[in-house]
Scaffold this motif. Structure first.
Motif, short mmCIF file in Angstrom:
data_model
loop_
_atom_site.label_atom_id
_atom_site.label_comp_id
_atom_site.label_asym_id
_atom_site.label_seq_id
_atom_site.Cartn_x
_atom_site.Cartn_y
_atom_site.Cartn_z
N ARG A 115 42.24 -19.12 36.46
CA ARG A 115 42.21 -18.66 37.84
C ARG A 115 41.33 -19.57 38.70
O ARG A 115 40.31 -19.13 39.24
CB ARG A 115 41.69 -17.22 37.90
N GLU A 120 41.98 -7.15 44.92
CA GLU A 120 41.54 -8.52 45.14
C GLU A 120 40.30 -8.58 46.03
O GLU A 120 39.46 -9.48 45.87
CB GLU A 120 42.67 -9.35 45.76
N LEU A 174 34.30 -16.32 35.70
CA LEU A 174 35.29 -16.40 36.78
C LEU A 174 36.68 -16.76 36.27
O LEU A 174 37.63 -16.79 37.04
CB LEU A 174 34.84 -17.46 37.80
N ASP A 202 37.34 -7.33 43.69
CA ASP A 202 36.98 -8.31 42.67
C ASP A 202 36.22 -9.50 43.27
O ASP A 202 35.22 -9.96 42.70
CB ASP A 202 38.23 -8.82 41.94
N LEU A 203 36.68 -9.99 44.42
CA LEU A 203 35.98 -11.13 45.02
C LEU A 203 34.58 -10.73 45.47
O LEU A 203 33.63 -11.51 45.32
CB LEU A 203 36.77 -11.67 46.21
N GLU A 228 41.70 -20.63 41.60
CA GLU A 228 41.63 -20.19 43.01
C GLU A 228 40.53 -19.17 43.22
O GLU A 228 39.96 -19.07 44.32
CB GLU A 228 42.98 -19.62 43.45
N ARG A 229 40.19 -18.41 42.19
CA ARG A 229 39.11 -17.42 42.31
C ARG A 229 37.77 -18.13 42.51
O ARG A 229 36.97 -17.73 43.35
CB ARG A 229 39.07 -16.55 41.06
N GLN A 273 37.58 -19.41 45.97
CA GLN A 273 37.32 -18.33 46.92
C GLN A 273 35.84 -17.97 46.95
O GLN A 273 35.27 -17.75 48.02
CB GLN A 273 38.13 -17.08 46.55
#
Length: 369
Positions: free
Chosen positions: A302, A265, A297, A268-269, A304-305, A308
């Motif tokens: 997703r 995680e 994305l 990826d971010l 929330e991604r 973020q």
């Protein structure tokens, strides 16, 4: 049997900081004595026990002998005749080698209190150099207490440089390096941690690419970002770590991810933030560029991604991105487009995807040209 509070709890009490955990050392006891009193032993070969009520750690006083390479190459000797001072001398820094007796009195054989007053991080003994992990620990402590004016004692800094030049950092596992990074990120002073490593020639243990780019400008930029994150009490490790990778390429980020085993995680971010920072930070992005970012994305599954990434960019700029409100509204409305409405219209097969994408793009065009 005597019990002493040791380490960070004593240090932070003297500094007026909140205590996160308490560790104790027990002098004059055997494992059998502690077990008979209800203590639970942690591991077979390591003399650490959990208190039956508080579950805090109680370690038998011990000495250590170096045998082999790396930070695991030690043999512990523990016996009732090991003294408190013998236990304290094996510790890394004088400020961590202060003990407090049950009556509140302090035992400080290595002048840790004086070093606290002088804001110095100084190694206890020459045995310090036997454990390469202490390079990262000192960098972490220097970063954590930088706001209080702490510096590394000249003789300790010289020793750290010698250890780095001797290749001691190469004996650390990737997982251990990441763990120390994670702890420093939690402290909120990661820019200082990296700067200390750079000052002793050891930043390559985190990233050789970052070491090449390190300069006062980058350091000051990261300081401002982490100060902003601290102000807003942002403690998402992935968001914080992404601050140091925004200036790197995707390939360089992948190299870091491999070399210190970044959690997926976090990796990826960092990648998504680097790739989409230009589009999502633009003052006048095109609808096509925004739609492309939403797709990459995977906003649809997703969300929330996406949020973020926006948080990463907010911290990097110390303010929300220019089109924040429009991005949030466009994302919400585009996600609300339901493929069922096209099925109800008789649209079938691959044409559903085409109609869905076109409808989402039309929504985005309401906010971006």
């Amino acid at each position: 049997m005597q019990v002493y509070l040791v380490g960070g709890a004593v240090r932070d009490t003297l500094l007026g900081r909140d205590i996160k955990e308490r560790d104790y050392v027990v002098v004059g006891a055997t494992p059998e004595q502690l077990i008979s009193q209800g203590y639970q032993q942690v591991g077979k070969d390591f003399p650490v026990f959990l208190h039956p009520q508080s579950k805090e750690e109680y370690a038998l006083a011990r000495t250590e002998r170096k045998q082999g390479q790396g930070y695991n190459g030690f043999i512990c000797d523990f016996a009732p005749d090991v003294t408190l001072e013998q236990d304290l001398i094996r510790r890394d820094l004088t400020v961590n080698a202060i003990a407090q007796a049950e009556d509140g009195s302090l035992i400080d054989p290595f002048s840790g209190q004086q070093d606290l007053e002088n804001r110095l991080l100084r190694h206890v003994s020459d045995a310090f150099s036997e454990d390469p992990l202490r390079i990262l620990r000192v960098a972490r402590f220097a970063a954590r207490y930088h706001y209080l004016g702490f510096t590394i004692a000249p003789e300790t800094k010289a020793l750290l440089i010698d250890m780095v030049q001797a290749g001691e950092l190469n004996t650390l596992t990737a997982e251990r390096v990441w763990l120390e990074c994670e702890k420093s990120l939690s402290d909120g002073a990661f820019s200082e941690f990296l700067n200390v490593l750079a000052s002793i020639g050891g930043l390559h243990v985190v990233s050789a690419e970052l070491e090449e780019k390190w300069c006062d400008e980058l350091y000051n930029t990261l300081q401002a970002r982490f100060a902003y994150a601290n102000k807003l009490k942002i403690n998402d490790i992935a968001v914080l770590f992404s601050q140091i990778t925004l200036s790197l390429s995707s390939d360089e980020i992948k190299t870091i991810a491999t070399s210190i085993r970044l959690p997926n995680e976090v990796r990826d971010l960092a990648l998504f933030s680097q790739i989409h920072q230009t589009t999502l930070s633009a003052e006048k992005p095109t609808s096509e560029a925004i739609f492309s970012s939403f797709n990459q994305l995977d906003l649809w599954r997703r969300p929330e991604r996406f949020e973020q990434v926006l948080k990463v960019l907010e911290v990097s700029h110390q303010q929300s991105v220019a089109c924040y409100e429009s991005l949030i509204k466009a994302a919400a409305q585009a996600r609300a487009v339901n493929p069922q409405q096209f099925i109800a219209q008789g649209i079938k097969g691959a044409e559903i995807k085409t109609a869905l994408e076109q409808a989402r793009l039309e929504v985005i065009k309401n906010y971006f040209s």
